[in-house]
Motif scaffolding. Sequence first.
Motif, short mmCIF file in Angstrom:
data_model
loop_
_atom_site.label_atom_id
_atom_site.label_comp_id
_atom_site.label_asym_id
_atom_site.label_seq_id
_atom_site.Cartn_x
_atom_site.Cartn_y
_atom_site.Cartn_z
N ASN A 83 0.83 -1.25 0.06
CA ASN A 83 -0.02 0.05 -0.08
C ASN A 83 0.95 1.28 -0.16
O ASN A 83 1.86 1.26 0.67
N PRO A 106 -0.96 -4.03 -9.07
CA PRO A 106 -0.46 -4.52 -7.71
C PRO A 106 0.45 -5.74 -7.95
O PRO A 106 0.02 -6.61 -9.12
N ASP A 116 -1.48 -6.35 -2.54
CA ASP A 116 -2.27 -5.21 -1.80
C ASP A 116 -2.75 -4.23 -2.72
O ASP A 116 -2.32 -4.15 -4.05
N HIS A 117 -3.63 -3.60 -2.28
CA HIS A 117 -4.35 -2.36 -3.02
C HIS A 117 -3.09 -1.47 -3.22
O HIS A 117 -2.53 -0.92 -2.45
N HIS A 120 -4.03 3.55 -0.72
CA HIS A 120 -4.82 3.87 0.23
C HIS A 120 -4.36 5.41 1.01
O HIS A 120 -3.69 5.18 1.97
N GLY A 134 -6.68 -3.19 -11.47
CA GLY A 134 -6.70 -4.00 -10.04
C GLY A 134 -6.11 -5.51 -10.38
O GLY A 134 -6.18 -6.03 -9.37
N MET A 142 -7.48 -6.80 -7.52
CA MET A 142 -7.34 -5.97 -6.02
C MET A 142 -7.78 -4.70 -6.74
O MET A 142 -8.90 -4.20 -7.27
N GLY A 143 -6.93 -3.49 -6.10
CA GLY A 143 -6.90 -2.35 -6.77
C GLY A 143 -7.77 -1.22 -6.10
O GLY A 143 -7.89 -0.27 -6.93
N ASN A 144 -8.58 -1.37 -5.04
CA ASN A 144 -9.34 -0.03 -4.77
C ASN A 144 -8.52 0.97 -4.16
O ASN A 144 -7.44 0.60 -3.74
N THR A 145 -9.30 2.08 -4.47
CA THR A 145 -8.54 3.48 -3.99
C THR A 145 -9.37 4.09 -2.87
O THR A 145 -10.39 4.23 -2.97
N HIS A 164 -11.75 -4.59 -11.06
CA HIS A 164 -11.69 -4.10 -9.44
C HIS A 164 -12.74 -4.89 -8.77
O HIS A 164 -13.88 -5.24 -9.50
#
Length: 553
Positions: A83, A106, A116-117, A120, A134, A142-145, A164
């Motif tokens: 992250n 990632p 990991d995303h 963050h 993602g 993965m990949g959320n912000t 994502h």
Amino acid sequence: MASDTSIINKLKTLTRKWVMATVPLLICLTLGISHSVLAQTYIDVEPDEGDEVGSLNRAVEDNGEDGVIFRLQRGGVYWTDANITADYHLHIEAEEGDGPPPMIRPAVDLVDGTSDHPIHAEGDLTLRGIYYAGLDDVGNWMGNTRLRSEDTRAVLDNMYFDYHTCFILRSDADNTSWFVTDSQFRHMGQETDPNCGRVYDSRGNDTDSLVFVNNTMYLGTHFVIRPHGGTVNYLEFDHNTVVDWGYHLDIGLTREVVFTNNLLMNLGFRGNSGREGVGYSDHSLLTFMRADSIEAYNDDERDILISNNNMGTLRQEYKDVLESHFVEGDSLWEDPVDTPFLHEQLIDSVGDHLMDIGVLVMENNIQEPEEEGLQFEDRPDVDSVVEYVDAFLTDPSQDLPAPWDRRDNLDVGVDEWRNFSYNTDAESYTAAQDGFPLGDLNWFPEQKQAWEEGDPVSVEKPDVIASEFKLLGNYPNPFNPVTNIAYELASPSEVNMQVYNVLGENVGSINLGMQSAGFHTTSYDASGLSSGVYIVRMQVEGNVQNIRMTLIK
């Protein structure tokens, strides 16, 4: 109010444009706090090569602070090995020039096989011109912000968000703000959990401002936007194209809404939740919640405009699938054939209540979209999504087939994205405010340029004189480099406006002298300013009002 004329509603739209009711900068202006200029420093980050990963992580760790802009190489891939959680204003953008956008993805840890995303953020966040995928290097999604601290803001411009899991944008704290422009989203969700697949999720936290302008979103399995029980002070959803999405838009507990000029096709292809997550019933395209039971505000304080939209229809193939799962006599089901679908069921019972008390205005929305013959240039095929819906309604606990765009050799990269321009003889092509096309204007570059330049723009003068002075807003917004600022005066007054940047520094003045009572506009040329958000502060006889405007060069 519901009885207002379209002229007044247009002025209300201008008033709402890019307004944020809770902005730390306004506190600075009120207190007269001065800030020193932060010099911008560019750090050019080399892409990862071969087996190397984490070049962006190391650059941020070694050089990150307010005022630093990390510049990524076009065509380069940046694998994140952890992250990135900077507690300052993290700013990452593509280098200028042509070529494919840089890509952030990632990377899998070779020891434990997890990833990991990528980002963050603990502070403000700016991302421009990036492909944000993602999909890690072994196929995990993965990949959320996230914004993880209170009173922070994200500016996302000219982005590609791809692959994502549950959501791409998430607030983990109260009073965050998101400004999303000229970006594309696709492939939101996952086969194993259809109750994921959202663009924005507040996770129940209160949101200050949520602004989406000129974006395209396609192939997601859940809500487009979900406040999830949190309040939203200001929501603007303008000139967006949303196609083939599983559920609808949850306006929820939003105080002010500007929902205008959007093109939404085939929302709700999953049907509605019923027995054990399976079922179908006609449901609303926009859902609201009553605010009377919360401490933040009451329903009569809300202000909601839904205007000049095409809410679309459900594809016949999906109606057929839903009908095939219809259970006669089951109270959880309604016959999809005998019940009119989306546009006549636009709002839920709370929406009806808001219309009854005069805080919800709906006007100029296309009422019979199935008759206009709109055809997208390059829309996804229907078969994979029909297969997904059928499997979901049969047994939602099974491993569901992916509802994604199944092109041969599908992979991340801008060459694989769909084209959502459409035929110019469709009603939608001139149905937006001022005669522009509905939906994301990036699919019509000439019209987009005219919209940015404010030509044509038709803001008519109201027939009545204001009882107090009002700084109505600016149009177009975003703009480059000239915008028009609209205001009303209750009586002849000396008019003075000051322009401030986000650091609270005075960067311009508009001294108009004595002006007569009534409606006025004045143009402002920001040629000497850099791209960013600015505040216009208007003072009349000791009273002050502020608006925000966004310059994008």
